[in-house]
Enzyme design. Structure first.
Site, PDB file in Angstrom:
ATOM      1  N   ASP A 171     -11.358  -7.748  -0.501  1.00  0.00           N
ATOM      2  CA  ASP A 171     -10.766  -6.761   0.393  1.00  0.00           C
ATOM      3  C   ASP A 171      -9.626  -7.482   1.095  1.00  0.00           C
ATOM      4  O   ASP A 171      -9.863  -8.386   1.896  1.00  0.00           O
ATOM      5  CB  ASP A 171     -11.844  -6.307   1.387  1.00  0.00           C
ATOM      6  CG  ASP A 171     -11.249  -5.505   2.546  1.00  0.00           C
ATOM      7  OD1 ASP A 171     -10.028  -5.269   2.563  1.00  0.00           O
ATOM      8  OD2 ASP A 171     -12.034  -5.120   3.431  1.00  0.00           O
ATOM      9  N   SER A 188       7.331   1.021  -0.521  1.00  0.00           N
ATOM     10  CA  SER A 188       7.447   2.384  -1.047  1.00  0.00           C
ATOM     11  C   SER A 188       8.744   2.984  -0.532  1.00  0.00           C
ATOM     12  O   SER A 188       9.211   2.635   0.559  1.00  0.00           O
ATOM     13  CB  SER A 188       6.286   3.246  -0.568  1.00  0.00           C
ATOM     14  OG  SER A 188       6.569   4.617  -0.851  1.00  0.00           O
ATOM     15  N   TYR A 240       0.892   5.638   6.133  1.00  0.00           N
ATOM     16  CA  TYR A 240       1.398   4.977   4.921  1.00  0.00           C
ATOM     17  C   TYR A 240       2.852   4.544   5.105  1.00  0.00           C
ATOM     18  O   TYR A 240       3.239   3.424   4.766  1.00  0.00           O
ATOM     19  CB  TYR A 240       1.273   5.964   3.753  1.00  0.00           C
ATOM     20  CG  TYR A 240       1.559   5.394   2.388  1.00  0.00           C
ATOM     21  CD1 TYR A 240       0.608   4.613   1.723  1.00  0.00           C
ATOM     22  CD2 TYR A 240       2.757   5.651   1.738  1.00  0.00           C
ATOM     23  CE1 TYR A 240       0.858   4.106   0.461  1.00  0.00           C
ATOM     24  CE2 TYR A 240       3.019   5.157   0.476  1.00  0.00           C
ATOM     25  CZ  TYR A 240       2.065   4.388  -0.160  1.00  0.00           C
ATOM     26  OH  TYR A 240       2.318   3.891  -1.418  1.00  0.00           O
ATOM     27  N   LYS A 285       4.341   0.791   5.109  1.00  0.00           N
ATOM     28  CA  LYS A 285       5.329   0.377   4.102  1.00  0.00           C
ATOM     29  C   LYS A 285       6.636  -0.071   4.745  1.00  0.00           C
ATOM     30  O   LYS A 285       7.287  -1.001   4.263  1.00  0.00           O
ATOM     31  CB  LYS A 285       5.562   1.509   3.097  1.00  0.00           C
ATOM     32  CG  LYS A 285       4.334   1.821   2.229  1.00  0.00           C
ATOM     33  CD  LYS A 285       3.900   0.613   1.394  1.00  0.00           C
ATOM     34  CE  LYS A 285       2.868   0.981   0.339  1.00  0.00           C
ATOM     35  NZ  LYS A 285       2.462  -0.191  -0.470  1.00  0.00           N
ATOM     36  N   ILE A 329       5.946   7.420  -8.804  1.00  0.00           N
ATOM     37  CA  ILE A 329       5.482   6.806 -10.043  1.00  0.00           C
ATOM     38  C   ILE A 329       4.156   7.476 -10.413  1.00  0.00           C
ATOM     39  O   ILE A 329       3.263   7.609  -9.565  1.00  0.00           O
ATOM     40  CB  ILE A 329       5.247   5.286  -9.856  1.00  0.00           C
ATOM     41  CG1 ILE A 329       6.498   4.597  -9.291  1.00  0.00           C
ATOM     42  CG2 ILE A 329       4.803   4.643 -11.167  1.00  0.00           C
ATOM     43  CD1 ILE A 329       7.732   4.640 -10.143  1.00  0.00           C
TER      44      ILE A 329
END
Lengths: 247, 77
Positions: free
Chosen positions: A63, A142, A155, A159, A188
């Protein structure tokens, strides 16, 4: 082969983009530590494919948000292969939600794995790379970390954080011949993006000049460029691999 | 003491590219031996390897001179 004799550690390498990265680095000659979090069988499949190419590989559960786990993963990689030339920070998760509905644990989980994980893994490999006086660190960010994206506050923050971390790490380690670059993939096709609704996918397609979704292979080949001598004079950069979505 | 100092000196000379005569007990890594912060981190890593010990980040922060390093290492051996 341009990565002959190199040793790479790829996080989140059992599936999706990470799997393709691990296979591409091996194809170019590298031995690879295949990190996974939950998908042991899938990780072992990647290891088998790499061994079929005549390279060495092993799978390692970890992890990436756990400091001790990360330290022992890096230690195991160095013990096994004798050195460590390439780190690809790819492991990541999504817990999408509108900001107003986002729960604390949705925020924390994504920041811990997608951002803190990059910090911990980078920190853990630095000692070895400094000693070697060479190293390549490649962070998979990203495109939404550059552009923002509704429903992905956690997110996107992680990023964007990775892009900033990439620049700082690049500056700190440049004098030791360690380069640090990021890749910002666009849309993607992977398990992670399959979860998006058709409506969202159709909307995204409209803003991609190349008018198609990317494939994991499109990211893997850019990683191999950043991992090789071909990119020797680049550091701190974020390459957009997104069909022209964000320019 | 002499043996520890000798080994520490060798690591410093190799790492920082300074003359052995510059490596005095009172010499500060940054002020006198031209080390930057990353050099000091690296030096501590090499001392850890040389003496097969772990030096915690807190302890490492208190090592500023050659004498600090020698005293610290001796106290841990």
């Amino acid at each position: 082969m341009k990565l002959e004799g190199k040793v790479a550690l790829v996080t989140g390498a059992s599936r999706g983009i990470g799997r393709e990265i691990a296979l591409e680095l091996a194809r170019l000659g590298a031995n690879v530590a295949v990190n996974y979090s939950g998908s042991e069988a899938k990780a072992n499949e990647v290891v088998d494919l790499i061994k079929e190419m005549g390279r060495d590989a092993f799978s390692v559960q970890c992890d990436v948000s756990n400091s001790e786990d990360v330290t022992s993963m890096v230690k195991e990689t160095i013990e096994r292969f004798g050195k460590l030339d390439i780190l690809v920070n790819n492991a990541g998760i999504t817990r999408d939600n509108l900001l107003m509905r986002m729960k604390d644990d949705e925020w924390d989980d994504v920041i811990n794995i997608n951002l803190k994980g990059v910090f911990l893994t980078t920190k853990a490999v630095t000692r070895q790379m400094m000693k070697q006086r060479s190293g390549r660190i490649i962070n998979i960010a990203s495109i939404v970390g550059v552009s923002g994206n509704p429903g992905q506050a956690n997110y996107v923050a992680a990023k964007a954080g990775v892009i900033g971390l990439t620049k700082t790490t690049a500056k700190e380690l440049a004098s030791r011949n360690i380069t640090v670059n990021a890749i910002a993939p666009g849309f993607i096709t992977t398990d992670m993006t399959d979860k998006l609704t058709d409506e969202v996918k159709a909307e995204m397609l409209k803003v991609i000049p190349l008018a198609r979704f990317g494939e994991a292979k499109n990211i893997a080949t850019v990683v191999s460029f950043l991992a090789s001598e071909d990119s020797a004079y680049m550091t701190g950069q974020t390459l957009h691999v997104d069909g022209g979505m964000v320019m | 003491m002499a043996e520890v100092l000798e080994r520490v000196t060798k690591v410093i000379v190799d790492r920082l590219g300074v003359e052995e005569s510059q490596v005095k007990l009172e010499a500060s890594f940054k002020e006198d031996l031209g080390a930057d912060s990353l050099d000091v981190v690296e030096l501590v890593m090499e001392l850890e390897d040389e003496f097969d010990m772990e030096i915690s980040d807190d302890d490492a922060a208190s090592i500023g001179t050659v004498g600090d390093a020698v005293t610290y290492i001796q106290s841990k051996l």
